[in-house]
Design a protein around this motif. Structure first.
Motif, PDB file in Angstrom:
ATOM      1  N   VAL A   6       0.851  -1.193   0.000  1.00 19.09           N
ATOM      2  CA  VAL A   6       0.000   0.000   0.000  1.00 19.09           C
ATOM      3  C   VAL A   6       0.883   1.238   0.000  1.00 19.09           C
ATOM      4  O   VAL A   6       1.662   1.469   0.930  1.00 19.09           O
ATOM      5  N   GLY A   7       0.752   2.022  -1.066  1.00 20.82           N
ATOM      6  CA  GLY A   7       1.597   3.190  -1.262  1.00 20.82           C
ATOM      7  C   GLY A   7       2.514   2.951  -2.444  1.00 20.82           C
ATOM      8  O   GLY A   7       3.217   1.938  -2.502  1.00 20.82           O
ATOM      9  N   THR A   8       2.510   3.868  -3.420  1.00 18.62           N
ATOM     10  CA  THR A   8       3.335   3.683  -4.626  1.00 18.62           C
ATOM     11  C   THR A   8       4.327   4.828  -4.806  1.00 18.62           C
ATOM     12  O   THR A   8       4.592   5.276  -5.916  1.00 18.62           O
ATOM     13  N   GLY A   9       4.891   5.295  -3.695  1.00 17.41           N
ATOM     14  CA  GLY A   9       5.980   6.255  -3.768  1.00 17.41           C
ATOM     15  C   GLY A   9       7.287   5.510  -3.965  1.00 17.41           C
ATOM     16  O   GLY A   9       7.312   4.373  -4.431  1.00 17.41           O
ATOM     17  N   TYR A  10       8.396   6.138  -3.596  1.00 16.20           N
ATOM     18  CA  TYR A  10       9.707   5.505  -3.758  1.00 16.20           C
ATOM     19  C   TYR A  10       9.747   4.129  -3.105  1.00 16.20           C
ATOM     20  O   TYR A  10      10.100   3.128  -3.725  1.00 16.20           O
ATOM     21  N   VAL A  11       9.381   4.073  -1.840  1.00 10.93           N
ATOM     22  CA  VAL A  11       9.510   2.826  -1.087  1.00 10.93           C
ATOM     23  C   VAL A  11       8.539   1.767  -1.590  1.00 10.93           C
ATOM     24  O   VAL A  11       8.923   0.624  -1.867  1.00 10.93           O
ATOM     25  N   ALA A  77      -3.801 -12.923   0.152  1.00  8.83           N
ATOM     26  CA  ALA A  77      -2.468 -12.363   0.386  1.00  8.83           C
ATOM     27  C   ALA A  77      -1.835 -12.965   1.633  1.00  8.83           C
ATOM     28  O   ALA A  77      -2.506 -13.197   2.641  1.00  8.83           O
ATOM     29  N   ASP A  78      -0.525 -13.235   1.549  1.00  5.13           N
ATOM     30  CA  ASP A  78       0.218 -13.741   2.702  1.00  5.13           C
ATOM     31  C   ASP A  78       0.693 -12.607   3.607  1.00  5.13           C
ATOM     32  O   ASP A  78       0.901 -12.801   4.799  1.00  5.13           O
ATOM     33  N   ALA A  79       0.893 -11.446   2.991  1.00  7.76           N
ATOM     34  CA  ALA A  79       1.381 -10.299   3.768  1.00  7.76           C
ATOM     35  C   ALA A  79       0.980  -9.008   3.090  1.00  7.76           C
ATOM     36  O   ALA A  79       0.717  -8.978   1.876  1.00  7.76           O
ATOM     37  N   LEU A  80       0.910  -7.958   3.881  1.00  3.62           N
ATOM     38  CA  LEU A  80       0.654  -6.617   3.357  1.00  3.62           C
ATOM     39  C   LEU A  80       1.711  -5.685   3.924  1.00  3.62           C
ATOM     40  O   LEU A  80       1.989  -5.705   5.131  1.00  3.62           O
ATOM     41  N   PHE A  81       2.304  -4.891   3.046  1.00  2.00           N
ATOM     42  CA  PHE A  81       3.313  -3.924   3.461  1.00  2.00           C
ATOM     43  C   PHE A  81       2.721  -2.517   3.396  1.00  2.00           C
ATOM     44  O   PHE A  81       2.200  -2.105   2.357  1.00  2.00           O
ATOM     45  N   ILE A  82       2.793  -1.812   4.508  1.00  3.00           N
ATOM     46  CA  ILE A  82       2.344  -0.421   4.550  1.00  3.00           C
ATOM     47  C   ILE A  82       3.534   0.466   4.185  1.00  3.00           C
ATOM     48  O   ILE A  82       4.551   0.473   4.881  1.00  3.00           O
ATOM     49  N   ALA A  83       3.405   1.187   3.067  1.00  3.78           N
ATOM     50  CA  ALA A  83       4.510   2.018   2.581  1.00  3.78           C
ATOM     51  C   ALA A  83       4.017   3.406   2.192  1.00  3.78           C
ATOM     52  O   ALA A  83       4.443   3.982   1.195  1.00  3.78           O
ATOM     53  N   VAL A  84       3.113   3.934   2.993  1.00  5.53           N
ATOM     54  CA  VAL A  84       2.564   5.269   2.725  1.00  5.53           C
ATOM     55  C   VAL A  84       3.431   6.320   3.398  1.00  5.53           C
ATOM     56  O   VAL A  84       4.294   6.020   4.223  1.00  5.53           O
ATOM     57  N   GLY A  85       3.193   7.567   3.073  1.00  9.69           N
ATOM     58  CA  GLY A  85       4.003   8.659   3.594  1.00  9.69           C
ATOM     59  C   GLY A  85       3.776   8.926   5.075  1.00  9.69           C
ATOM     60  O   GLY A  85       2.677   8.714   5.598  1.00  9.69           O
ATOM     61  N   THR A  86       4.828   9.393   5.724  1.00 10.98           N
ATOM     62  CA  THR A  86       4.729   9.844   7.125  1.00 10.98           C
ATOM     63  C   THR A  86       5.357  11.231   7.218  1.00 10.98           C
ATOM     64  O   THR A  86       6.438  11.404   7.797  1.00 10.98           O
ATOM     65  N   PRO A  87       4.711  12.225   6.613  1.00 14.36           N
ATOM     66  CA  PRO A  87       5.292  13.572   6.569  1.00 14.36           C
ATOM     67  C   PRO A  87       5.423  14.170   7.953  1.00 14.36           C
ATOM     68  O   PRO A  87       4.686  13.805   8.880  1.00 14.36           O
ATOM     69  N   PRO A  88       6.371  15.099   8.125  1.00  8.16           N
ATOM     70  CA  PRO A  88       6.530  15.718   9.443  1.00  8.16           C
ATOM     71  C   PRO A  88       5.341  16.595   9.782  1.00  8.16           C
ATOM     72  O   PRO A  88       4.849  17.356   8.942  1.00  8.16           O
ATOM     73  N   ASP A  89       4.856  16.478  11.005  1.00  5.90           N
ATOM     74  CA  ASP A  89       3.779  17.331  11.478  1.00  5.90           C
ATOM     75  C   ASP A  89       4.368  18.689  11.848  1.00  5.90           C
ATOM     76  O   ASP A  89       5.571  18.905  11.754  1.00  5.90           O
ATOM     77  N   GLU A  90       3.539  19.602  12.272  1.00  5.14           N
ATOM     78  CA  GLU A  90       4.002  20.954  12.577  1.00  5.14           C
ATOM     79  C   GLU A  90       5.069  20.962  13.669  1.00  5.14           C
ATOM     80  O   GLU A  90       5.956  21.811  13.674  1.00  5.14           O
ATOM     81  N   ALA A 117       3.066  -5.707   7.701  1.00  4.59           N
ATOM     82  CA  ALA A 117       4.407  -5.185   7.953  1.00  4.59           C
ATOM     83  C   ALA A 117       4.487  -3.701   7.601  1.00  4.59           C
ATOM     84  O   ALA A 117       4.068  -3.288   6.513  1.00  4.59           O
ATOM     85  N   THR A 118       5.021  -2.916   8.512  1.00  5.69           N
ATOM     86  CA  THR A 118       5.179  -1.489   8.270  1.00  5.69           C
ATOM     87  C   THR A 118       6.538  -1.221   7.653  1.00  5.69           C
ATOM     88  O   THR A 118       7.572  -1.495   8.272  1.00  5.69           O
ATOM     89  N   LYS A 119       6.538  -0.727   6.408  1.00  7.10           N
ATOM     90  CA  LYS A 119       7.776  -0.318   5.747  1.00  7.10           C
ATOM     91  C   LYS A 119       7.983   1.180   5.818  1.00  7.10           C
ATOM     92  O   LYS A 119       9.106   1.661   5.687  1.00  7.10           O
ATOM     93  N   SER A 120       6.907   1.916   6.003  1.00  8.75           N
ATOM     94  CA  SER A 120       7.030   3.357   6.193  1.00  8.75           C
ATOM     95  C   SER A 120       7.914   3.620   7.401  1.00  8.75           C
ATOM     96  O   SER A 120       7.934   2.846   8.362  1.00  8.75           O
ATOM     97  N   THR A 121       8.667   4.723   7.351  1.00  7.71           N
ATOM     98  CA  THR A 121       9.494   5.100   8.498  1.00  7.71           C
ATOM     99  C   THR A 121       8.586   5.692   9.568  1.00  7.71           C
ATOM    100  O   THR A 121       7.996   6.754   9.371  1.00  7.71           O
TER     101      THR A 121
END
Length: 442
Positions: A6-11, A77-90, A117-121
């Motif tokens: 989930v998420g189609t950015g760089y990661v 699905a055997d697994a799901l990877f979360i790869a969405v953005g985690t932009p800095p908050d204020e 599995a969380t791949k997002s930082t």
């Protein structure tokens, strides 16, 4: 095996494509209809060397598909990877609304065991929140479905992300159960053939590992930039110092190149987030706070040299800028030093003509008509009062200085990456200013 990313950015896009390259069936999910439409029509929304070839190959083989339907992607699905953005908050902390939003959607649709599995930082403690969000939705549905959460941070370098994924120097995975560990080990088995380790640990340590790694690298960059600034004051050459300390294996020769500061999507955001995490636990990370201050200051160093050279008067002057992206081999301009330098030059009444081998479209999107955009590097220097080298793209390394002296109004170069030889430029009668090196003046 089948997975969802989930998420189609760089990661997300790099991870999904590289998993497909090993024979795994991958469904990439994104809420952005236009992005998914492009990906389904053969258009990659990011620039990353080597990605397009394996993307096309795996789409043709049917192993890599794209959709906006997360529920559909969960089927078998055997697994799901979360790869969405985690932009800095204020306040500098990582914004988890996208990560937790995905977790809730999973909880609404999951119907069989899988590893999430969380791949997002993400900050320490996020996997616990992901687990709670999924379980909360399952409770609302009144169903019992077994699942495991895992932390699987990425260590991809923009510009080399495909090779980093296919041939990793290490794979870090945080899990809570042997069952989850078995699934993750099977997924990553094809990437372990080069002999590098897969490191299993608890989830909290895995989440911390990502931030600690990026913060250490950012620290090395800010440290050498501090040394570079002191070198200028005392008359030393930071390039000699770099070679001297880099030969010590305890220090190493990577990430100790003086320049205009770090940028990109990871280092600035991750340093901020780790500082914030510590603050929330009433502990002050003094070293990282200094790293951030030094980096912010370093982005202005090249501008300060320009301002000083022209006696504080830049009004009406034109400056050629080579490089807009925060580093070579990417079109990413997030937190790029070039943006800070451009804004300061414009505020001082100067004009800027920029050129970048890859980031021109991104530059136009961000800057609009604030600056001129050249057709090539030499076009940017026509009638310019000086040349500023900001990103060390390979094609900038050995320019034709005889051509430059004819195109530039003044024979002066400000080198923000120390890629030119001061002695050579002295012989050609250029004024040359680098970072942490003695200036060449005529």
């Amino acid at each position: 095996m089948k997975i969802s990313v989930v998420g189609t950015g760089y990661v997300g896009l790099v991870s999904g494509t590289c998993f497909a390259e090993t024979g795994i069936n991958v469904t990439c999910v994104d809420v952005d209809d236009k992005k998914i439409e492009k990906l389904n029509n053969g258009i990659i929304p990011i620039y990353e060397p080597g990605l397009e070839d394996i993307y096309k190959k795996n789409v043709e083989k049917g192993r890599l598909v794209f959709t906006t339907n997360l529920a559909e992607s969960l089927e078998n699905a055997d697994a799901l990877f979360i790869a969405v953005g985690t932009p800095p908050d204020e306040d500098g902390s990582a914004d988890l609304k996208y990560v937790l939003g995905v977790a809730r959607e999973i909880g609404k649709n999951i119907d069989h065991y899988m590893v999430i599995a969380t791949k997002s930082t993400v900050p320490v403690g996020t996997s616990k929140k992901v687990k709670e969000a999924i379980q909360d939705e399952l409770d609302k549905r009144g169903v019992k479905v077994a699942f495991d959460v895992a932390s699987n941070p990425e260590f991809l370098k923009e510009g080399n992300a495909v090779q980093d994924f296919l041939k990793p120097d290490r794979i870090v995975i945080g899990t809570e159960s042997k069952r989850a560990q078995k699934v993750m080990k099977r997924l990553y088995k094809p990437f372990l053939l080069n002999g590098h380790p897969i490191v299993f640990m608890d989830i909290t340590s895995s989440e911390m590992t990502k931030y600690a790694a990026n913060s250490m690298l950012a620290t090395k960059i800010s440290f050498i930039n501090e040394i570079a600034n002191l070198c200028e004051i005392v008359g030393a050459d930071v390039e000699s110092v770099r070679k001297g300390i880099g030969s010590d294996p305890r220090i190493g020769n990577k990430f100790i190149y003086a320049g205009t500061g770090y940028g990109g999507s990871c280092f600035p955001k991750d340093v901020q987030a780790l500082i914030r995490t510590a603050d929330e636990h009433k502990y002050s990370l003094e070293i990282l706070k200094a790293v951030e201050r030094v980096n912010n200051r370093q982005k202005s160093v090249l501008f300060d040299k320009v301002l000083n050279y022209f006696d504080g008067d830049l009004k009406g002057k034109k400056f050629a800028m080579w490089g807009l992206s925060f580093k070579p081999k990417t079109d990413d301009m997030r937190e790029a030093p070039a943006l800070v330098i451009i804004e300061k030059l414009l505020a001082a009444g100067a004009k800027v003509c920029g050129y970048d081998p890859v980031a021109m479209e991104e530059g136009k999107r961000i800057l609009g008509d604030k600056i001129e955009f050249a057709k090539d590097e030499y076009d940017a220097t026509i009638d310019a009062d000086a040349l500023l080298l900001v990103t060390e793209w390979p094609e900038f390394r050995i320019p034709n200085f005889r051509v430059l002296e004819k195109l530039l109004k003044n024979k002066v170069i400000f080198d923000g990456r120390n890629i030119y030889d001061p002695e050579e430029l002295a012989e050609l009668s250029f004024d040359y200013f680098a970072i942490g090196r003695k200036p060449v003046k005529h």
